[in-house]
Design a protein around this motif. Sequence first.
Motif, PDB file in Angstrom:
ATOM      1  N   ILE B 145       0.870  -1.184   0.000  1.00  0.00           N
ATOM      2  CA  ILE B 145       0.000   0.000   0.000  1.00  0.00           C
ATOM      3  C   ILE B 145       0.905   1.231   0.000  1.00  0.00           C
ATOM      4  O   ILE B 145       1.895   1.285   0.726  1.00  0.00           O
ATOM      5  CB  ILE B 145      -0.903   0.005   1.257  1.00  0.00           C
ATOM      6  CG1 ILE B 145      -1.841  -1.207   1.259  1.00  0.00           C
ATOM      7  CG2 ILE B 145      -1.699   1.306   1.351  1.00  0.00           C
ATOM      8  CD1 ILE B 145      -2.935  -1.185   0.214  1.00  0.00           C
ATOM      9  N   ASP B 146       0.541   2.219  -0.833  1.00  0.00           N
ATOM     10  CA  ASP B 146       1.430   3.378  -0.962  1.00  0.00           C
ATOM     11  C   ASP B 146       1.105   4.493   0.030  1.00  0.00           C
ATOM     12  O   ASP B 146       1.991   5.148   0.545  1.00  0.00           O
ATOM     13  CB  ASP B 146       1.348   3.911  -2.392  1.00  0.00           C
ATOM     14  CG  ASP B 146       1.742   2.843  -3.402  1.00  0.00           C
ATOM     15  OD1 ASP B 146       2.931   2.502  -3.438  1.00  0.00           O
ATOM     16  OD2 ASP B 146       0.854   2.317  -4.107  1.00  0.00           O
ATOM     17  N   TYR B 147      -0.183   4.714   0.277  1.00  0.00           N
ATOM     18  CA  TYR B 147      -0.569   5.796   1.191  1.00  0.00           C
ATOM     19  C   TYR B 147      -1.710   5.356   2.091  1.00  0.00           C
ATOM     20  O   TYR B 147      -2.445   4.420   1.771  1.00  0.00           O
ATOM     21  CB  TYR B 147      -0.991   7.048   0.406  1.00  0.00           C
ATOM     22  CG  TYR B 147       0.115   7.621  -0.443  1.00  0.00           C
ATOM     23  CD1 TYR B 147       1.110   8.422   0.122  1.00  0.00           C
ATOM     24  CD2 TYR B 147       0.168   7.352  -1.805  1.00  0.00           C
ATOM     25  CE1 TYR B 147       2.132   8.941  -0.652  1.00  0.00           C
ATOM     26  CE2 TYR B 147       1.197   7.867  -2.598  1.00  0.00           C
ATOM     27  CZ  TYR B 147       2.176   8.653  -2.010  1.00  0.00           C
ATOM     28  OH  TYR B 147       3.189   9.148  -2.768  1.00  0.00           O
ATOM     29  N   TYR B 148      -1.824   6.054   3.220  1.00  0.00           N
ATOM     30  CA  TYR B 148      -2.867   5.725   4.199  1.00  0.00           C
ATOM     31  C   TYR B 148      -3.630   7.001   4.557  1.00  0.00           C
ATOM     32  O   TYR B 148      -3.021   8.020   4.866  1.00  0.00           O
ATOM     33  CB  TYR B 148      -2.235   5.169   5.472  1.00  0.00           C
ATOM     34  CG  TYR B 148      -1.410   3.921   5.243  1.00  0.00           C
ATOM     35  CD1 TYR B 148      -1.959   2.659   5.432  1.00  0.00           C
ATOM     36  CD2 TYR B 148      -0.084   4.007   4.840  1.00  0.00           C
ATOM     37  CE1 TYR B 148      -1.211   1.510   5.222  1.00  0.00           C
ATOM     38  CE2 TYR B 148       0.680   2.870   4.614  1.00  0.00           C
ATOM     39  CZ  TYR B 148       0.103   1.623   4.811  1.00  0.00           C
ATOM     40  OH  TYR B 148       0.846   0.496   4.602  1.00  0.00           O
ATOM     41  N   LEU B 149      -4.964   6.944   4.513  1.00  0.00           N
ATOM     42  CA  LEU B 149      -5.779   8.079   4.947  1.00  0.00           C
ATOM     43  C   LEU B 149      -6.566   7.648   6.180  1.00  0.00           C
ATOM     44  O   LEU B 149      -7.542   6.914   6.076  1.00  0.00           O
ATOM     45  CB  LEU B 149      -6.748   8.504   3.839  1.00  0.00           C
ATOM     46  CG  LEU B 149      -6.126   9.164   2.608  1.00  0.00           C
ATOM     47  CD1 LEU B 149      -7.224   9.470   1.592  1.00  0.00           C
ATOM     48  CD2 LEU B 149      -5.403  10.442   2.993  1.00  0.00           C
ATOM     49  N   LEU B 158     -10.337  15.547   3.726  1.00  0.00           N
ATOM     50  CA  LEU B 158      -9.056  14.835   3.713  1.00  0.00           C
ATOM     51  C   LEU B 158      -8.942  14.012   2.420  1.00  0.00           C
ATOM     52  O   LEU B 158      -7.914  14.025   1.752  1.00  0.00           O
ATOM     53  CB  LEU B 158      -8.931  13.929   4.945  1.00  0.00           C
ATOM     54  CG  LEU B 158      -7.631  13.113   5.022  1.00  0.00           C
ATOM     55  CD1 LEU B 158      -6.420  14.012   5.162  1.00  0.00           C
ATOM     56  CD2 LEU B 158      -7.671  12.130   6.191  1.00  0.00           C
ATOM     57  N   ILE B 159     -10.013  13.304   2.094  1.00  0.00           N
ATOM     58  CA  ILE B 159      -9.992  12.487   0.879  1.00  0.00           C
ATOM     59  C   ILE B 159      -9.823  13.393  -0.349  1.00  0.00           C
ATOM     60  O   ILE B 159      -9.001  13.132  -1.236  1.00  0.00           O
ATOM     61  CB  ILE B 159     -11.295  11.665   0.750  1.00  0.00           C
ATOM     62  CG1 ILE B 159     -11.457  10.751   1.987  1.00  0.00           C
ATOM     63  CG2 ILE B 159     -11.290  10.829  -0.523  1.00  0.00           C
ATOM     64  CD1 ILE B 159     -12.767   9.973   2.012  1.00  0.00           C
ATOM     65  N   TRP B 160     -10.561  14.471  -0.348  1.00  0.00           N
ATOM     66  CA  TRP B 160     -10.478  15.430  -1.462  1.00  0.00           C
ATOM     67  C   TRP B 160      -9.061  15.996  -1.590  1.00  0.00           C
ATOM     68  O   TRP B 160      -8.473  15.970  -2.664  1.00  0.00           O
ATOM     69  CB  TRP B 160     -11.515  16.550  -1.249  1.00  0.00           C
ATOM     70  CG  TRP B 160     -11.360  17.726  -2.166  1.00  0.00           C
ATOM     71  CD1 TRP B 160     -10.860  18.950  -1.858  1.00  0.00           C
ATOM     72  CD2 TRP B 160     -11.680  17.766  -3.571  1.00  0.00           C
ATOM     73  NE1 TRP B 160     -10.853  19.761  -2.950  1.00  0.00           N
ATOM     74  CE2 TRP B 160     -11.354  19.056  -4.026  1.00  0.00           C
ATOM     75  CE3 TRP B 160     -12.208  16.825  -4.480  1.00  0.00           C
ATOM     76  CZ2 TRP B 160     -11.539  19.447  -5.357  1.00  0.00           C
ATOM     77  CZ3 TRP B 160     -12.391  17.230  -5.796  1.00  0.00           C
ATOM     78  CH2 TRP B 160     -12.057  18.507  -6.228  1.00  0.00           C
ATOM     79  N   ASN B 161      -8.546  16.489  -0.454  1.00  0.00           N
ATOM     80  CA  ASN B 161      -7.198  17.082  -0.483  1.00  0.00           C
ATOM     81  C   ASN B 161      -6.154  16.063  -0.953  1.00  0.00           C
ATOM     82  O   ASN B 161      -5.242  16.398  -1.698  1.00  0.00           O
ATOM     83  CB  ASN B 161      -6.798  17.576   0.911  1.00  0.00           C
ATOM     84  CG  ASN B 161      -7.603  18.789   1.337  1.00  0.00           C
ATOM     85  OD1 ASN B 161      -8.337  19.351   0.514  1.00  0.00           O
ATOM     86  ND2 ASN B 161      -7.490  19.175   2.591  1.00  0.00           N
ATOM     87  N   ALA B 162      -6.317  14.825  -0.494  1.00  0.00           N
ATOM     88  CA  ALA B 162      -5.338  13.802  -0.859  1.00  0.00           C
ATOM     89  C   ALA B 162      -5.411  13.509  -2.354  1.00  0.00           C
ATOM     90  O   ALA B 162      -4.377  13.404  -3.037  1.00  0.00           O
ATOM     91  CB  ALA B 162      -5.588  12.528  -0.060  1.00  0.00           C
ATOM     92  N   LEU B 163      -6.619  13.421  -2.870  1.00  0.00           N
ATOM     93  CA  LEU B 163      -6.781  13.152  -4.305  1.00  0.00           C
ATOM     94  C   LEU B 163      -6.173  14.277  -5.130  1.00  0.00           C
ATOM     95  O   LEU B 163      -5.431  14.041  -6.093  1.00  0.00           O
ATOM     96  CB  LEU B 163      -8.270  13.015  -4.641  1.00  0.00           C
ATOM     97  CG  LEU B 163      -8.820  11.600  -4.771  1.00  0.00           C
ATOM     98  CD1 LEU B 163     -10.283  11.652  -5.172  1.00  0.00           C
ATOM     99  CD2 LEU B 163      -8.028  10.800  -5.811  1.00  0.00           C
ATOM    100  N   GLU B 171       1.870  19.446  -2.511  1.00  0.00           N
ATOM    101  CA  GLU B 171       1.946  18.860  -1.173  1.00  0.00           C
ATOM    102  C   GLU B 171       0.549  18.763  -0.577  1.00  0.00           C
ATOM    103  O   GLU B 171      -0.296  19.640  -0.797  1.00  0.00           O
ATOM    104  CB  GLU B 171       2.831  19.732  -0.288  1.00  0.00           C
ATOM    105  CG  GLU B 171       3.330  18.995   0.927  1.00  0.00           C
ATOM    106  CD  GLU B 171       4.247  19.879   1.773  1.00  0.00           C
ATOM    107  OE1 GLU B 171       4.234  19.712   2.991  1.00  0.00           O
ATOM    108  OE2 GLU B 171       4.952  20.726   1.187  1.00  0.00           O
ATOM    109  N   LEU B 172       0.318  17.679   0.174  1.00  0.00           N
ATOM    110  CA  LEU B 172      -0.998  17.472   0.774  1.00  0.00           C
ATOM    111  C   LEU B 172      -1.230  18.468   1.904  1.00  0.00           C
ATOM    112  O   LEU B 172      -0.387  18.637   2.777  1.00  0.00           O
ATOM    113  CB  LEU B 172      -1.079  16.038   1.320  1.00  0.00           C
ATOM    114  CG  LEU B 172      -2.325  15.648   2.113  1.00  0.00           C
ATOM    115  CD1 LEU B 172      -3.588  15.855   1.296  1.00  0.00           C
ATOM    116  CD2 LEU B 172      -2.231  14.198   2.555  1.00  0.00           C
ATOM    117  N   VAL B 178      -8.654  18.456  10.031  1.00  0.00           N
ATOM    118  CA  VAL B 178      -8.874  17.321   9.154  1.00  0.00           C
ATOM    119  C   VAL B 178      -8.349  16.009   9.755  1.00  0.00           C
ATOM    120  O   VAL B 178      -8.841  14.939   9.452  1.00  0.00           O
ATOM    121  CB  VAL B 178      -8.216  17.613   7.776  1.00  0.00           C
ATOM    122  CG1 VAL B 178      -8.193  16.380   6.911  1.00  0.00           C
ATOM    123  CG2 VAL B 178      -8.972  18.719   7.078  1.00  0.00           C
ATOM    124  N   VAL B 179      -7.351  16.121  10.602  1.00  0.00           N
ATOM    125  CA  VAL B 179      -6.767  14.887  11.147  1.00  0.00           C
ATOM    126  C   VAL B 179      -7.005  14.691  12.639  1.00  0.00           C
ATOM    127  O   VAL B 179      -6.562  13.715  13.223  1.00  0.00           O
ATOM    128  CB  VAL B 179      -5.245  14.806  10.877  1.00  0.00           C
ATOM    129  CG1 VAL B 179      -4.994  14.529   9.421  1.00  0.00           C
ATOM    130  CG2 VAL B 179      -4.543  16.057  11.326  1.00  0.00           C
TER     131      VAL B 179
END
Lengths: 602, 182
Positions: B145-149, B158-163, B171-172, B178-179
């Motif tokens: 797995i490359d990334y974890y949200l 968070l999902i939007w920003n990561a995408l 940069e994210l 958000v976290v």
Amino acid sequence: MATNVQDIITKYNKDKTRLMDVLIDVQSEHGYIPKDITKEIARELDISHVDVEQTMSFYHFFSETPTGKYAIFLNDSAVANMMGRQKVKETFERETGIKFGNVTPDGAIGLFDTSCIGMNDQEPAALINGRVFTNLTPFRVKEILRDIKDGKAVEEMYSAAFGDGENRNELIKSVVQNNIRKKGPILSEDYTPGIVIWKKLPEMTPEQVIDEVKKSNIRGRGGAGFPTGLKWEFCRKAAGEKKYIFCNADEGEPGTFKDRVILTERPKLLFEGMVIAGYAVGATEGIVYVRHEYTYLKNYLENLLQGARDRNLLGKNIGGIEGFDFDIRLQFGAGAYVCGEESALIESSEGKRGEPRDRPPFPVEKGYLGMPTVVNNVETLCSVVKVLLNGGEWYAKFGTKDSSGTKLMSISGDCKYPGVYEVEWGFSVKDILEMAGADEDRVQAVQVGGPSGSLIGPDEFSRTLCFADLATGGSLIIIDNSRDLLTDIVLNFTEFFVEESCGSCSTCRNIPNMMKLKLEKILDARGIAQDITDLEEWGKVLKVSRCGLGQTAGNPILTSIKNFRHLYEEKIQKDKDYDTEFDMAAAVKASCEAAGRIPNLN
Amino acid sequence: MSKPIVATTSLAGCFGCHMSILDIDEKILDLIELVEFNKSPIDDIKTFTKKCDIGLIEGGCCNSENIHVLKDFRKNCKILVSVGECAIMGGLPALRNGIPIKECLDEAYINGPSVQHNPKGIIPNDDELPMLLDRVYPCHEIVKIDYYLPGCPPRAELIWNALVALVTGDELKLPYEVVKFD
């Protein structure tokens, strides 16, 4: 049985804060603490049954089930294993017909593993019904088991002469050797017990005592190095109707055994140091918290305390100082490394689980029973006697600028002369290797400061022991190139932390175990590069744990990755950047069996 | 340049993470400008029709089908992201991990208080059914797995920003709101 327990409870005045002592006495009397007794204790001390159970279940040497007429606890430390523990263990198992962790069907013999018992200079060693047996060999094991079959009392089972010095004392009679290799101000014979109490204290105010200690620049010897004078001053200034002086003699760091030697050879120096601390701080009671493994010194120490009372070195108006009352009692632990942490030690002394407290407030503000409390290491308290006797400036001349005085080093492992060395701060690791008669060409690593310290290689042997460079609570384990560093040392130490976590913080409860599994994966040649990175990253998370044990629990792995990275890298699979260990056939086996279907693995 | 292609799936999850994706509200219009969807419950494409750039995985693996889907995603996506607690650590379904699977099945189909009628004591065993695993596995134990949200679910932003970060290479953005999880 019932009256017996009643006697024990009455002996401690039905005081619930003395639960540890009650449990220790019951355990030693009956060999275990069954439920009906814990219920009785709860009723008599007016606490809930779970209060008794939670304390009881916390400590290694309390058992709910019988541990055998002869309970044998064989040390499982790294050095014990280096010195041939495996063969000793196998002999015990073969001759008794049981595995470790069990009791023979006739209830005669129980075999158990235990963490380091402070005998690293004479391993393999074991505790049998509280008495120490050192330098065990398969042959010696057979002798011991023969004696057990003959029904001999444990104290009649020694075949060798008693150890040196006070180990031969009528009240100790043990085969433990002191192995004192180098003496300094603390271990020096040049000491008249009570001299400071008689000659110095009457002429000094408590503030002057604190000033003198400050002048000496002495810092705590437990490892953290807090300035002693400052600690005393904080406690003196703290508000509280009663104050306490604790001596931390719970040395549980594997590889450390210097307090054992002090308690054997210089206990009067220690007690005098506590009296001085009591005078400086305004305390009326001192408690020496001694690790369970040193119970064989109990009668000897109790007798000395009585002697001091008879000579007015303890009790009322000590040394003729009007109104200076101070007395000392011993508090024994029951096998928990974390109790070496000062707030856990206080909790334990109050009859509770030895879990570290949140700080602040620090013990100097709210310690034992909520009162201001100083907790000092054995060695620190011994040193202050010499500080007062010869002056703070005299003492500050020993050692280095930031680390004054001397340090007792417990040296063990692959060297000719393991034992206790009192050296000035500022010695290099190389100096010590030479002193201990280690073959320098063959030494591959030295563990400085026990498992919570660091594992260093030859390129760092010129570093010096002091708070500014290599700080240490006093143990050095020498490891030569015949050892498998990762298996013999790093894995053993990591298992130690898994075993000794009090479980309070989720970090320390879980991460060492995860790190252990990962290390085993690497040792098993199943590792990948990411595993090394994971270990480093997870180790960082441990730093948020509440106490020093949790914060340093990753150190065996972290410092060995830092200094011996090649050992890890040569074991990992280089052609893979990811390796699932998932096995579909194994994972679906149980559910398919339960449902009565044939796994479809395509 | 063609739009980056995104695939999503829910394994042993509750679709809550997918609901959280929909929680970006009107930004969903921006989203379809930004990316193209392939295999995903969002557009109901059932099988991969082309190679994708980003795969979002909700849920851990509790059965053999989850494993096949996850491996399929790894094969077809350049970047895989574990979205939410279940994908990252197993989440609620992993509560069964301390209980032997036979006990779980007995409780569900034979001895449980809600079992009304199962006189033959049958545990479902049709070959069409996925096989249950001995425990619920987090995705990274099955494939890389490359990334974890993190989050349960991860917040829509968070999902939007990561995408957006993945697509633009910027940069994210991780503002505290958000976290934080309490």
